[in-house]
Design a protein around this motif. Structure first.
Motif, PDB file in Angstrom:
ATOM      1  N   ASP A 194      -0.702  39.364  38.320  1.00 20.47           N
ATOM      2  CA  ASP A 194      -0.192  37.992  38.407  1.00 20.47           C
ATOM      3  C   ASP A 194      -0.644  37.310  39.688  1.00 20.47           C
ATOM      4  OD1 ASP A 194       1.012  38.189  35.956  1.00 20.47           O
ATOM      5  OD2 ASP A 194       3.024  38.530  36.745  1.00 20.47           O
ATOM      6  N   SER A 195      -0.608  38.048  40.805  1.00 23.42           N
ATOM      7  CA  SER A 195      -0.998  37.413  42.071  1.00 23.42           C
ATOM      8  C   SER A 195      -2.491  37.089  42.085  1.00 23.42           C
ATOM      9  CB  SER A 195      -0.607  38.273  43.276  1.00 23.42           C
ATOM     10  OG  SER A 195      -1.375  39.453  43.324  1.00 23.42           O
ATOM     11  N   GLU A 196      -3.316  37.968  41.524  1.00 27.62           N
ATOM     12  CA  GLU A 196      -4.751  37.671  41.430  1.00 27.62           C
ATOM     13  C   GLU A 196      -4.975  36.440  40.559  1.00 27.62           C
ATOM     14  OE1 GLU A 196      -7.395  41.701  41.550  1.00 27.62           O
ATOM     15  OE2 GLU A 196      -6.002  41.531  39.876  1.00 27.62           O
ATOM     16  N   ARG A 197      -4.361  36.435  39.383  1.00 24.38           N
ATOM     17  CA  ARG A 197      -4.544  35.320  38.450  1.00 24.38           C
ATOM     18  C   ARG A 197      -4.082  34.008  39.088  1.00 24.38           C
ATOM     19  NH1 ARG A 197      -1.694  37.056  34.650  1.00 24.38           N
ATOM     20  NH2 ARG A 197      -3.289  38.049  33.390  1.00 24.38           N
ATOM     21  N   ASN A 198      -2.917  34.038  39.726  1.00 20.16           N
ATOM     22  CA  ASN A 198      -2.384  32.816  40.344  1.00 20.16           C
ATOM     23  C   ASN A 198      -3.289  32.307  41.459  1.00 20.16           C
ATOM     24  OD1 ASN A 198      -0.224  32.983  38.615  1.00 20.16           O
ATOM     25  ND2 ASN A 198       1.171  33.872  40.112  1.00 20.16           N
ATOM     26  N   ARG A 199      -3.776  33.207  42.296  1.00 17.23           N
ATOM     27  CA  ARG A 199      -4.634  32.791  43.414  1.00 17.23           C
ATOM     28  C   ARG A 199      -5.951  32.225  42.889  1.00 17.23           C
ATOM     29  NH1 ARG A 199      -4.407  37.247  46.343  1.00 17.23           N
ATOM     30  NH2 ARG A 199      -2.436  36.631  47.235  1.00 17.23           N
ATOM     31  N   ILE A 200      -6.553  32.922  41.930  1.00 12.50           N
ATOM     32  CA  ILE A 200      -7.826  32.457  41.364  1.00 12.50           C
ATOM     33  C   ILE A 200      -7.621  31.106  40.676  1.00 12.50           C
ATOM     34  CG2 ILE A 200      -9.566  32.905  39.572  1.00 12.50           C
ATOM     35  CD1 ILE A 200      -9.273  35.948  40.326  1.00 12.50           C
ATOM     36  N   MET A 208      -0.700  46.480  42.669  1.00 10.54           N
ATOM     37  CA  MET A 208      -1.856  46.653  43.548  1.00 10.54           C
ATOM     38  C   MET A 208      -3.028  45.861  42.973  1.00 10.54           C
ATOM     39  SD  MET A 208      -3.094  48.259  46.179  1.00 10.54           S
ATOM     40  CE  MET A 208      -4.705  48.550  46.844  1.00 10.54           C
ATOM     41  N   SER A 209      -3.573  45.009  43.768  1.00 13.24           N
ATOM     42  CA  SER A 209      -4.651  44.169  43.265  1.00 13.24           C
ATOM     43  C   SER A 209      -5.985  44.897  43.390  1.00 13.24           C
ATOM     44  CB  SER A 209      -4.610  42.827  43.986  1.00 13.24           C
ATOM     45  OG  SER A 209      -5.745  42.618  44.747  1.00 13.24           O
ATOM     46  N   SER A 210      -6.856  44.679  42.406  1.00 14.23           N
ATOM     47  CA  SER A 210      -8.128  45.392  42.390  1.00 14.23           C
ATOM     48  C   SER A 210      -9.237  44.606  43.070  1.00 14.23           C
ATOM     49  CB  SER A 210      -8.523  45.719  40.952  1.00 14.23           C
ATOM     50  OG  SER A 210      -8.670  44.521  40.212  1.00 14.23           O
ATOM     51  N   THR A 211      -8.961  43.360  43.420  1.00 14.69           N
ATOM     52  CA  THR A 211      -9.961  42.558  44.132  1.00 14.69           C
ATOM     53  C   THR A 211      -9.356  42.058  45.439  1.00 14.69           C
ATOM     54  OG1 THR A 211      -9.249  40.579  42.939  1.00 14.69           O
ATOM     55  CG2 THR A 211     -11.156  41.742  42.047  1.00 14.69           C
ATOM     56  N   THR A 212     -10.222  41.867  46.424  1.00 11.58           N
ATOM     57  CA  THR A 212      -9.773  41.333  47.711  1.00 11.58           C
ATOM     58  C   THR A 212      -9.582  39.820  47.578  1.00 11.58           C
ATOM     59  OG1 THR A 212     -12.010  40.867  48.483  1.00 11.58           O
ATOM     60  CG2 THR A 212     -11.148  43.088  48.927  1.00 11.58           C
ATOM     61  N   ARG A 213      -8.889  39.248  48.548  1.00  8.99           N
ATOM     62  CA  ARG A 213      -8.729  37.783  48.548  1.00  8.99           C
ATOM     63  C   ARG A 213     -10.090  37.104  48.594  1.00  8.99           C
ATOM     64  NH1 ARG A 213      -3.706  35.256  50.486  1.00  8.99           N
ATOM     65  NH2 ARG A 213      -2.089  36.812  50.248  1.00  8.99           N
ATOM     66  N   GLU A 214     -11.013  37.688  49.351  1.00  9.56           N
ATOM     67  CA  GLU A 214     -12.357  37.108  49.445  1.00  9.56           C
ATOM     68  C   GLU A 214     -13.046  37.132  48.077  1.00  9.56           C
ATOM     69  OE1 GLU A 214     -16.647  37.706  51.709  1.00  9.56           O
ATOM     70  OE2 GLU A 214     -14.991  39.051  52.219  1.00  9.56           O
ATOM     71  N   GLN A 215     -12.930  38.243  47.359  1.00  7.81           N
ATOM     72  CA  GLN A 215     -13.527  38.330  46.022  1.00  7.81           C
ATOM     73  C   GLN A 215     -12.877  37.333  45.071  1.00  7.81           C
ATOM     74  OE1 GLN A 215     -12.895  42.582  45.516  1.00  7.81           O
ATOM     75  NE2 GLN A 215     -15.108  42.905  45.382  1.00  7.81           N
ATOM     76  N   GLN A 216     -11.560  37.200  45.160  1.00  8.98           N
ATOM     77  CA  GLN A 216     -10.857  36.238  44.308  1.00  8.98           C
ATOM     78  C   GLN A 216     -11.363  34.829  44.584  1.00  8.98           C
ATOM     79  OE1 GLN A 216      -6.662  37.002  44.984  1.00  8.98           O
ATOM     80  NE2 GLN A 216      -7.003  39.183  44.663  1.00  8.98           N
ATOM     81  N   SER A 217     -11.602  34.541  45.842  1.00  5.63           N
ATOM     82  CA  SER A 217     -12.111  33.238  46.237  1.00  5.63           C
ATOM     83  C   SER A 217     -13.514  33.014  45.671  1.00  5.63           C
ATOM     84  CB  SER A 217     -12.117  33.149  47.762  1.00  5.63           C
ATOM     85  OG  SER A 217     -12.490  31.871  48.159  1.00  5.63           O
TER      86      SER A 217
END
Length: 85
Positions: free
Chosen positions: A57-63, A1-10
């Motif tokens: 991992d998904s947060e890190r990869n997207r960022i 479960m990611s703690s930040t939204t895609r918008e926040q990651q962006s």
């Protein structure tokens, strides 16, 4: 479960990349955390504490992919330094 939204990651990725391009990789990562926190809160709509300390991992990869894409297009000379840090 990611703690930040895609918008926040962006936001995190773009802010980091813009400041890396402005300051240079080494200066950015050598900067005092208080200075970075103040800049982040001044320049974005987020709180510094909102940045995940242990991103999934998904947060890190997207960022990382957004950040590297920005650096490659705006200040490609910093890319090699970024990859090697």
């Amino acid at each position: 479960m990611s703690s930040t939204t895609r918008e926040q990651q962006s936001i995190i990725a773009q802010w980091t990349a813009k400041n890396i391009c402005k300051m240079g990789v080494n200066e950015f990562y050598a900067a005092d955390e208080d200075k970075i926190a103040a800049l982040f809160e001044e320049q974005t709509s987020m709180k510094y504490e909102d940045i995940p300390i242990e991103p999934s991992d998904s947060e890190r990869n997207r960022i990382t992919s957004q950040l590297t894409g920005y650096i490659l297009s705006v200040c490609p000379d910093q890319m090699e330094i970024y990859k090697n840090r």
